[in-house]
Scaffold this motif. Sequence first.
Motif, short mmCIF file in Angstrom:
data_model
loop_
_atom_site.label_atom_id
_atom_site.label_comp_id
_atom_site.label_asym_id
_atom_site.label_seq_id
_atom_site.Cartn_x
_atom_site.Cartn_y
_atom_site.Cartn_z
N ARG A 32 0.31 15.88 11.24
CA ARG A 32 0.85 15.40 9.96
C ARG A 32 -0.26 14.54 9.35
NH1 ARG A 32 5.90 16.22 8.69
NH2 ARG A 32 6.07 14.33 7.45
N LEU A 33 -0.70 14.93 8.17
CA LEU A 33 -1.84 14.28 7.54
C LEU A 33 -1.41 13.27 6.50
CD1 LEU A 33 -4.09 17.43 7.00
CD2 LEU A 33 -3.93 15.93 8.99
N PRO A 34 -2.14 12.16 6.39
CA PRO A 34 -1.82 11.16 5.38
C PRO A 34 -2.02 11.74 3.98
CG PRO A 34 -3.59 10.39 6.82
CD PRO A 34 -3.28 11.78 7.21
N MET A 35 -1.09 11.40 3.10
CA MET A 35 -1.16 11.87 1.72
C MET A 35 -1.34 10.71 0.74
SD MET A 35 -1.05 15.11 1.88
CE MET A 35 -0.69 15.62 0.22
N GLN A 36 -1.01 9.51 1.18
CA GLN A 36 -1.11 8.34 0.32
C GLN A 36 -1.37 7.13 1.21
OE1 GLN A 36 2.40 7.78 -2.00
NE2 GLN A 36 1.56 6.08 -3.17
N TRP A 37 -2.16 6.20 0.69
CA TRP A 37 -2.50 5.02 1.44
C TRP A 37 -2.05 3.79 0.66
CZ3 TRP A 37 -5.06 9.49 1.55
CH2 TRP A 37 -5.50 9.99 2.78
N PHE A 39 -2.20 -0.52 -0.07
CA PHE A 39 -3.29 -1.46 -0.35
C PHE A 39 -3.95 -1.98 0.92
CE2 PHE A 39 -0.82 -1.94 -4.35
CZ PHE A 39 -1.80 -1.47 -5.20
N ASP A 40 -3.23 -1.94 2.02
CA ASP A 40 -3.79 -2.40 3.28
C ASP A 40 -4.60 -1.32 3.99
OD1 ASP A 40 -1.77 -0.71 4.04
OD2 ASP A 40 -0.73 -2.17 5.31
N GLY A 41 -4.68 -0.12 3.39
CA GLY A 41 -5.48 0.96 3.95
C GLY A 41 -4.73 1.85 4.93
N ARG A 42 -3.48 1.53 5.19
CA ARG A 42 -2.69 2.35 6.12
C ARG A 42 -1.91 3.40 5.34
NH1 ARG A 42 0.65 -1.80 9.46
NH2 ARG A 42 0.65 -2.78 7.43
N PRO A 43 -1.74 4.59 5.93
CA PRO A 43 -0.98 5.64 5.25
C PRO A 43 0.47 5.22 5.00
CG PRO A 43 -2.18 6.54 7.11
CD PRO A 43 -2.30 5.05 7.20
N THR A 44 0.96 5.55 3.81
CA THR A 44 2.35 5.23 3.49
C THR A 44 3.25 6.44 3.71
OG1 THR A 44 1.97 5.74 1.15
CG2 THR A 44 1.75 3.44 1.82
N TRP A 45 2.70 7.64 3.65
CA TRP A 45 3.47 8.84 4.01
C TRP A 45 2.53 9.95 4.41
CZ3 TRP A 45 3.81 13.56 1.19
CH2 TRP A 45 3.22 13.55 -0.08
N ALA A 100 -12.27 16.53 -1.68
CA ALA A 100 -13.27 16.08 -0.71
C ALA A 100 -12.96 14.65 -0.25
CB ALA A 100 -14.67 16.15 -1.32
N LEU A 101 -12.58 13.78 -1.17
CA LEU A 101 -12.22 12.41 -0.81
C LEU A 101 -11.00 12.40 0.11
CD1 LEU A 101 -12.49 9.33 -1.09
CD2 LEU A 101 -11.07 9.49 -3.16
N HIS A 102 -9.99 13.18 -0.22
CA HIS A 102 -8.80 13.23 0.62
C HIS A 102 -9.14 13.71 2.03
CE1 HIS A 102 -4.89 15.23 1.93
NE2 HIS A 102 -4.66 13.94 1.97
N LEU A 103 -9.92 14.77 2.13
CA LEU A 103 -10.29 15.28 3.45
C LEU A 103 -11.14 14.28 4.22
CD1 LEU A 103 -11.04 19.01 2.55
CD2 LEU A 103 -8.95 18.04 3.55
N TRP A 104 -12.01 13.57 3.53
CA TRP A 104 -12.85 12.56 4.18
C TRP A 104 -11.97 11.42 4.71
CZ3 TRP A 104 -13.92 7.40 2.87
CH2 TRP A 104 -14.93 6.81 3.63
N LEU A 105 -11.01 10.97 3.89
CA LEU A 105 -10.11 9.90 4.32
C LEU A 105 -9.25 10.33 5.51
CD1 LEU A 105 -8.99 8.51 0.85
CD2 LEU A 105 -10.41 7.33 2.55
#
Length: 115
Positions: A32-37, A39-45, A100-105
């Motif tokens: 399950r991959l993060p889709m949103q982060w 402000f603290d840098g942790r995935p929210t969903w 590319a940014l999403h995949l990098w994150l």
Amino acid sequence: MTTLALLLALAYVGVLLLMSRRAARGLPREARLPMQWGFDGRPTWRAPRDVALTLTPVLATLTLIPTALASLLGPLEGSDARLYFGVLIVMGLAWVGVHALHLWLVGRGRRAEGV
């Protein structure tokens, strides 16, 4: 003119699909991959791997193809044609950059988790 615009749009979608396919090879099917982060840098969903990797190419297709087909509405000549293709190029590059940014994150997060 429409054919060139459509080919350009399809090329961008193809690049996005190749990026997703390459990323999928290194991820387990059940991931399950993060889709949103937050402000603290942790995935929210998170989303299932296949959904996460196909969302951007699908959204890009829904914006790039209609934009490419918009040239059917009227003839494009001179500076109008340059502006039209400029917009299409910028849109395509933006989609590739965002993906590319999403995949990098995602990769950075998985490395940090030690997965």
